[in-house]
Design an enzyme around this catalytic site. Structure first.
Site, short mmCIF file in Angstrom:
data_model
loop_
_atom_site.label_atom_id
_atom_site.label_comp_id
_atom_site.label_asym_id
_atom_site.label_seq_id
_atom_site.Cartn_x
_atom_site.Cartn_y
_atom_site.Cartn_z
N THR A 1 -8.54 3.52 -6.76
CA THR A 1 -8.80 4.94 -6.99
C THR A 1 -9.69 5.01 -8.22
OG1 THR A 1 -6.60 5.59 -6.23
CG2 THR A 1 -7.62 7.06 -7.81
N ASP B 1 -0.58 9.91 -4.53
CA ASP B 1 -0.38 10.74 -5.73
C ASP B 1 -1.67 11.42 -6.20
OD1 ASP B 1 -1.44 8.18 -6.29
OD2 ASP B 1 -0.95 8.42 -8.41
N THR C 1 -3.74 5.35 -11.31
CA THR C 1 -4.19 4.61 -10.13
C THR C 1 -3.07 3.61 -9.79
OG1 THR C 1 -5.25 2.88 -11.45
CG2 THR C 1 -6.64 4.72 -10.81
N GLY D 1 0.80 5.05 -5.28
CA GLY D 1 1.06 6.47 -5.50
C GLY D 1 2.48 6.90 -5.23
N1 ASP Z 1 -2.91 6.01 -6.17
C1 ASP Z 1 -3.61 5.87 -4.94
C2 ASP Z 1 -2.71 6.23 -3.80
O1 ASP Z 1 -1.55 5.87 -3.84
C3 ASP Z 1 -4.15 4.55 -4.66
C4 ASP Z 1 -4.53 3.72 -5.84
O2 ASP Z 1 -4.79 4.20 -6.89
O3 ASP Z 1 -4.63 2.50 -5.76
O4 ASP Z 1 -3.18 6.79 -2.86
#
Ligand code: ASP
Length: 368
Positions: A211, A242, A262, A265
């Site tokens: 992310t 998230d 990141t 989530g």
């Molecule tokens: N936080 C993001 C999600 O869970 C993915 C990530 O940051 O790696 O969709």
């Protein structure tokens, strides 16, 4: 507000929150994939642009980049091979927010989230509704699945083969011989080099997250943030992480500062991480310590069981209104395709190119 009322209200604030009202400077921080994004955001700030405009301009570069397989165009798809994007924005000065989730075919979802903030009486639009809203505003539709992401998705589909004998994405019973996974990919994607094939097999085996979260502060002390992602690879269609959840993947409070995340989530949603961090900063905690405190809550949700915690990564970033900043990750390094130490985050303070700084960490992985 009359000056006397303002003074009374200010006196009621904890000491650190009052300190955080002091003078600020232009400053941008983001997840480690945001070196160019931070530089772009800083350029917009220096030209006198608004902090949210700067943040969105920065992450748009990453959304447009086919080589970042965790954000926007080129992101890894869901289990059906369709890219679905999530994003949120918060604008400190006006205290407004917007977000979109599980959006297909629209590349710049951070800008779409900003449009939801500016042009609707809602905060969040999802799926088909978000797509129709984008169409209403004349936003161009794009197939977001690149060849490289499609190859990784095929590798993942085929990696399920043989298990329980119920995966049809496999060599037929009548095929002359069973091929090894890498050999099969080489035949299907003759242009792909060995490195790309190794990467596809790795992400097939270890569904990655990824992310960009970017927080921008200007010299007037105004602060905004954005988080944009393609979410967890191979997710169930409709899964929302998230990133578009205000208070989890992103939170901004103009009185205090901003935070974002990141990583996995699901764990962040359970502790409302970004809001938790901003509240802890309001109570006087430094940004880095507030990030570590949020990570402790995640660890606590698993009774601090290191074996379970070892199965994922998560990072928090925080920027206080006075320019203090920090970041922390659950682990000191990632355990994918060989241990890689030092989880980092990007910083641009306007004095030169963006730089990477090391995140603090809650736990240490055993080095192989
Ligand atoms: N936080 C993001 C999600 O869970 C993915 C990530 O940051 O790696 O969709």
């Amino acid at each position: 507000m009359r000056r006397r009322d303002w003074l009374a209200m200010n006196a009621a604030l904890p000491l650190a929150a009052r300190a955080a009202q002091a003078g600020s400077k232009d400053l941008v921080i983001s997840s480690a994939n945001g070196l160019k994004a931070c530089a772009k955001a800083m350029e917009v700030l220096k030209a006198g642009g608004d902090t949210l405009e700067a943040a969105v301009a920065g992450v748009t570069l990453v959304e447009d980049d086919p080589n970042d397989t965790s954000v926007g165009y080129g992101g890894l798809p869901n289990e059906e091979g369709v890219v679905e994007l999530d994003a949120s924005v918060m604008h400190g000065p006006t205290r407004r927010a917007g977000s979109v989730a599980a959006v297909r075919n629209i590349k710049n979802v951070a800008r779409l989230a900003k449009l939801v903030m500016e042009q609707t009486d809602h905060i969040m639009l999802v799926g088909e509704g978000a797509l129709r809203f984008a169409r209403a505003w004349g936003i161009e539709e794009t197939n977001l699945l690149t060849e490289r992401a499609r190859m990784a998705w095929i590798a993942w589909k085929q990696s399920l083969r043989g298990r329980e004998g119920n995966n049809n994405w496999t060599d037929g019973l009548d095929s002359p011989r069973m091929l090894k996974a890498a050999e099969r990919l080489r035949r299907q994607f003759p242009q792909a080099g060995e490195e790309l094939i190794a990467w596809a097999l790795d992400v097939a085996a270890n569904p990655p997250t990824g992310t960009i979260n970017l927080l921008a502060l200007n010299a007037r002390g105004e602060i905004s943030g954005v988080t944009t992602t393609s979410g967890l690879a191979w997710k169930i269609p409709g899964r929302v992480g998230d990133s578009p959840i205000i208070g989890a993947g992103l939170y901004v409070d103009q009185d205090v500062g901003a935070a974002g995340s990141t990583g996995r989530g699901e764990e962040n949603i359970r502790i409302a991480g970004a809001h938790t961090i901003v509240e802890m900063m309001r109570q006087g905690m430094a940004p880095r310590e507030a990030c570590l405190e949020a990570l402790k809550r995640i660890a606590r949700n698993f009774r601090n069981d290191a074996e379970v915690l070892n199965r994922f990564d998560i990072n928090f970033y925080a920027l206080r209104k006075d320019g203090a900043y920090g970041a922390a990750s659950l682990w000191d390094g990632r355990q994918r395709r060989g241990y890689r130490a030092d989880i980092q985050f990007a910083v641009n303070d306007g004095t030169g190119p963006s730089r990477l700084e090391k995140c603090a960490n809650l736990l240490e992985r055993k080095r192989p």
